[in-house]
Design an enzyme around this catalytic site. Structure first.
Site, short mmCIF file in Angstrom:
data_model
loop_
_atom_site.label_atom_id
_atom_site.label_comp_id
_atom_site.label_asym_id
_atom_site.label_seq_id
_atom_site.Cartn_x
_atom_site.Cartn_y
_atom_site.Cartn_z
N ASP A 13 0.81 -1.22 0.00
CA ASP A 13 0.00 0.00 0.00
C ASP A 13 0.85 1.27 0.00
O ASP A 13 0.46 2.29 0.58
CB ASP A 13 -0.98 0.02 1.19
CG ASP A 13 -1.86 -1.21 1.20
OD1 ASP A 13 -2.24 -1.67 0.11
OD2 ASP A 13 -2.17 -1.72 2.30
N LYS A 16 1.79 2.26 -5.10
CA LYS A 16 2.40 1.77 -6.33
C LYS A 16 1.49 2.02 -7.52
O LYS A 16 1.93 2.36 -8.60
CB LYS A 16 2.68 0.26 -6.21
CG LYS A 16 3.60 -0.10 -5.06
CD LYS A 16 3.71 -1.60 -4.85
CE LYS A 16 2.46 -2.26 -4.34
NZ LYS A 16 2.07 -1.93 -2.97
N GLY A 40 -4.49 -4.32 -3.86
CA GLY A 40 -5.51 -3.31 -4.13
C GLY A 40 -4.77 -2.04 -4.49
O GLY A 40 -4.17 -1.41 -3.63
N HIS A 41 -4.76 -1.71 -5.78
CA HIS A 41 -3.99 -0.55 -6.25
C HIS A 41 -4.97 0.54 -6.67
O HIS A 41 -5.86 0.29 -7.48
CB HIS A 41 -3.08 -0.96 -7.41
CG HIS A 41 -2.02 -1.95 -7.00
ND1 HIS A 41 -1.06 -2.42 -7.85
CD2 HIS A 41 -1.76 -2.53 -5.79
CE1 HIS A 41 -0.26 -3.26 -7.19
NE2 HIS A 41 -0.68 -3.34 -5.95
N GLN A 226 2.04 -5.95 -3.32
CA GLN A 226 2.50 -6.04 -1.92
C GLN A 226 3.77 -5.19 -1.74
O GLN A 226 3.97 -4.24 -2.48
CB GLN A 226 2.74 -7.49 -1.50
CG GLN A 226 1.47 -8.34 -1.38
CD GLN A 226 0.92 -8.83 -2.70
OE1 GLN A 226 1.61 -9.45 -3.48
NE2 GLN A 226 -0.34 -8.57 -2.96
N PRO A 306 -8.75 -1.37 8.95
CA PRO A 306 -7.90 -0.22 9.29
C PRO A 306 -6.44 -0.66 9.23
O PRO A 306 -6.10 -1.74 9.70
CB PRO A 306 -8.29 0.13 10.74
CG PRO A 306 -9.33 -0.82 11.15
CD PRO A 306 -9.60 -1.81 10.06
P1 GDP Z 1 -0.86 0.42 -3.56
O1 GDP Z 1 -1.43 -0.88 -3.10
O2 GDP Z 1 0.61 0.49 -3.31
O3 GDP Z 1 -1.19 0.75 -4.99
O4 GDP Z 1 -1.52 1.54 -2.64
P2 GDP Z 1 -3.07 1.66 -2.25
O5 GDP Z 1 -3.83 2.12 -3.43
O6 GDP Z 1 -3.55 0.44 -1.56
O7 GDP Z 1 -3.00 2.77 -1.13
C1 GDP Z 1 -2.51 4.06 -1.39
C2 GDP Z 1 -3.63 5.08 -1.07
O8 GDP Z 1 -3.06 6.37 -0.96
C3 GDP Z 1 -4.66 5.19 -2.15
O9 GDP Z 1 -5.90 5.49 -1.57
C4 GDP Z 1 -4.17 6.37 -2.99
O10 GDP Z 1 -5.21 7.03 -3.69
C5 GDP Z 1 -3.61 7.27 -1.93
N1 GDP Z 1 -2.46 8.12 -2.31
C6 GDP Z 1 -1.51 7.91 -3.26
N2 GDP Z 1 -0.54 8.85 -3.19
C7 GDP Z 1 -0.91 9.70 -2.18
C8 GDP Z 1 -0.31 10.85 -1.62
O11 GDP Z 1 0.77 11.30 -1.99
N3 GDP Z 1 -0.98 11.45 -0.59
C9 GDP Z 1 -2.17 10.98 -0.12
N4 GDP Z 1 -2.75 11.64 0.87
N5 GDP Z 1 -2.75 9.87 -0.62
C10 GDP Z 1 -2.11 9.24 -1.63
P1 IMO Z 2 -0.89 -4.12 -2.30
O1 IMO Z 2 -0.43 -4.65 -3.65
C1 IMO Z 2 -0.91 -4.62 2.04
C2 IMO Z 2 -0.85 -8.73 3.56
C3 IMO Z 2 -2.09 -9.22 4.29
C4 IMO Z 2 -1.44 -10.20 5.28
C5 IMO Z 2 -0.31 -10.81 4.44
C6 IMO Z 2 -0.67 -12.15 3.80
O2 IMO Z 2 -2.18 -3.43 -2.33
O3 IMO Z 2 0.21 -3.35 -1.66
P2 IMO Z 2 -2.23 -12.83 1.75
O4 IMO Z 2 -3.68 -12.62 1.49
O5 IMO Z 2 -1.33 -12.27 0.70
O6 IMO Z 2 -1.89 -14.26 2.04
O7 IMO Z 2 -1.92 -12.03 3.12
O8 IMO Z 2 -0.01 -9.88 3.43
N1 IMO Z 2 -1.09 -8.19 2.19
C7 IMO Z 2 -1.07 -6.90 1.89
N2 IMO Z 2 -0.91 -5.81 2.67
N3 IMO Z 2 -1.03 -4.48 0.70
C8 IMO Z 2 -1.16 -5.56 -0.10
O9 IMO Z 2 -1.15 -5.47 -1.45
C9 IMO Z 2 -1.23 -6.84 0.49
N4 IMO Z 2 -1.39 -8.09 0.01
C10 IMO Z 2 -1.28 -8.91 1.06
O10 IMO Z 2 -2.75 -8.17 4.95
O11 IMO Z 2 -0.84 -9.48 6.32
MG MG Z 3 -2.92 -1.61 -1.83
#
Ligand code: GDP
Ligand code: IMO
Ligand code: MG
Length: 433
Positions: A13, A16, A40-41, A226, A306
């Site tokens: 998270d 990316k 979840g991107h 991840q 959370p």
């Molecule tokens: P990923 O899994 O690495 O693609 O990241 P996620 O999408 O799960 O989580 C990143 C969250 O931060 C998303 O809700 C984005 O829309 C948000 N986001 C991305 N860059 C920024 C930033 O620079 N500032 C803030 N406040 N939110 C951001």
């Molecule tokens: P993105 O690509 C954050 C975590 C889960 C758990 C561990 C194992 O959005 O960054 P799994 O279902 O893979 O066997 O769970 O890894 N986990 C993540 N945490 N971002 C993710 O993906 C994750 N994918 C798995 O919460 O701790």
């Molecule tokens: Mg994510």
């Protein structure tokens, strides 16, 4: 061939998805090479938010080929839902290929994930998986005898394979928790035959496609899922995912030899988060953690849980930057720290009375690690509208530079909000480097 990889250096998270979407315009192809629907991107463009679990984050650019390679574990209904929801948002999924070698998450994998996730894996903690069947599917891939690959869905003996595996899984799963467990082969077959029918236009030999692209000098962007601390071999085992989510996994997962991947961008948040179980030395289970959660909207994209929040851990990030062969850092979510008067960065751990700067290999040592912090002054100024690095408040610039210094890699990109526009490049970005 210019190959660039975007890889998360923390526990996932790191934003990316935002970065991959932003960089896509410079590339011919975007590749998801490991993980599955546990990812979840998020991509934000103006008023539109796209949540992608499976389809690469290059999909908003119609000129780019998006590819899912053998290292991914596929969840067909999730892919179809994503295709439909993108269509509702006006994005047609057409330039898209899925490897026939990718393994398929089946209903028994999801059930096994649910049962085993209740087990304690270390102390009294469970992994806290995303319950997407990821670990069980990778287990069957490595075990081979009960595996199903995407290409198998299109073969005449598909139903026979389901029958054979389902019979074994009924026994295994009922012995795991002492409850009777039955599977309807007819139902599973017709459900998955339906998925195969809809996904048929996308199935292909992506290894051949990518190797041809390498020969043609195409520009390829690899999208990690991840983060490196969740890597099965090099992360905080057993609190990890089941694939190589650090930079070392790109080549095995995609089928593109490592020598063609010549730039790795390590993505970090300005602080740290973790979802699920496992040690997290800099975690702030207090008002600071809650403040970061509120401002960063730190709730899981996939499960809505959370996220645990804390200070930036430079010991961990330095380890994963080295492990992943990072050339350049992209520092995200700087805006989330804007209200704090002072910010802590973990520069070393104290473990059993000793100062340590190497990341521990055993989870118990990490659990015993007491962070040693360096305090940096905050900037207490909104930065979400700043679009040139030089215009960031002086203390924000100092924070960025200090992070780069301790992690040991230069920061090349800074993000101050979810939108594409809220991004600063410290130097011009080109596909070749
Ligand atoms: P990923 O899994 O690495 O693609 O990241 P996620 O999408 O799960 O989580 C990143 C969250 O931060 C998303 O809700 C984005 O829309 C948000 N986001 C991305 N860059 C920024 C930033 O620079 N500032 C803030 N406040 N939110 C951001
Ligand atoms: P993105 O690509 C954050 C975590 C889960 C758990 C561990 C194992 O959005 O960054 P799994 O279902 O893979 O066997 O769970 O890894 N986990 C993540 N945490 N971002 C993710 O993906 C994750 N994918 C798995 O919460 O701790
Ligand atoms: Mg994510």
């Amino acid at each position: 061939m210019p190959g660039t990889c975007v890889v998360g250096l923390q526990w996932g998270d790191e934003a990316k998805g935002k970065l991959v979407d932003l960089l896509t315009a410079n590339f011919d192809t975007v590749v998801r090479y490991q993980g599955g629907a546990n990812a979840g991107h998020t991509v934000v463009v103006g008023d539109n938010t796209y949540k992608l679990h499976h389809i690469p984050s290059g999909i908003l650019n119609p000129n780019v080929l998006n590819v899912i390679t053998p290292g991914v574990v596929l969840n067909p209904p999730t892919i179809l839902k994503e295709i439909d929801s993108l269509a509702q948002q006006g994005i047609e999924v057409k330039n898209f290929k899925i490897s026939d070698r990718a393994h398929v998450v089946m209903p028994w994998h999801i059930e096994e994930d649910r049962i085993l996730n209740q087990a304690f894996v270390s102390g009294s903690e469970n992994i806290g998986t995303t319950l997407r069947g990821i670990g069980p599917c990778y287990r069957d891939k490595v075990g081979r005898t009960m595996a199903l690959r995407f290409g198998d869905l299109f073969r005449p003996d598909f139903k026979d394979k389901i029958q054979r595996i389902a019979t074994a899984k009924e026994q295994i799963l009922s012995s795991l928790n002492g409850q009777p467990f039955s599977l309807s082969v007819d139902e599973i077959y017709s459900e998955f035959a339906g998925y195969a029918n809809r996904l048929k236009p996308f199935v292909d030999d992506t290894t051949a496609i990518l190797l041809n692209q390498v020969d043609q000098d195409k520009r390829i962007l690899f999208e990690g899922a991840q983060g490196a601390l969740l890597d099965i071999d090099h992360g905080t085992f057993p609190f990890v995912t089941s694939s190589n989510s650090s930079g070392v996994g790109v080549s095995a997962g995609s089928g593109v030899p490592a020598r063609f991947i010549n730039r790795i961008i390590g993505v970090i948040k300005a602080y740290a988060t973790r979802v699920g179980g496992g040690p997290f030395p800099t975690e702030q289970e207090n008002e600071i953690g809650q403040h970061i959660r509120d401002l960063g909207n730190e709730y899981g994209t996939t499960t809505g849980r959370p996220r645990r929040c804390g200070w930036f851990d430079a010991v961990a990030a330095r380890y994963t930057a080295r492990l992943s062969g990072v050339d350049m850092l992209s520092l995200m979510m700087l805006d989330v720290l804007s209200e704090l008067p002072a910010i802590q960065v973990c520069v070393a751990y104290e473990i059993d009375g000793k100062r340590v700067t190497d990341f521990p290999s055993h989870v118990d040592d990490l659990r015993n690690a007491k962070p040693i912090y360096e305090e940096l002054p905050g900037w207490q100024q909104d930065v979400t509208q700043v679009d040139r690095y030089e215009d960031l408040p002086e203390n924000a610039q100092k924070y960025v530079q200090r992070i780069g210094q301790i992690v040991g890699r230069p920061v090349g990109i800074v993000s101050v909000g979810p939108d594409r526009k809220q991004t600063m490049f410290l130097e011009p970005f080109h596909a070749s480097c």
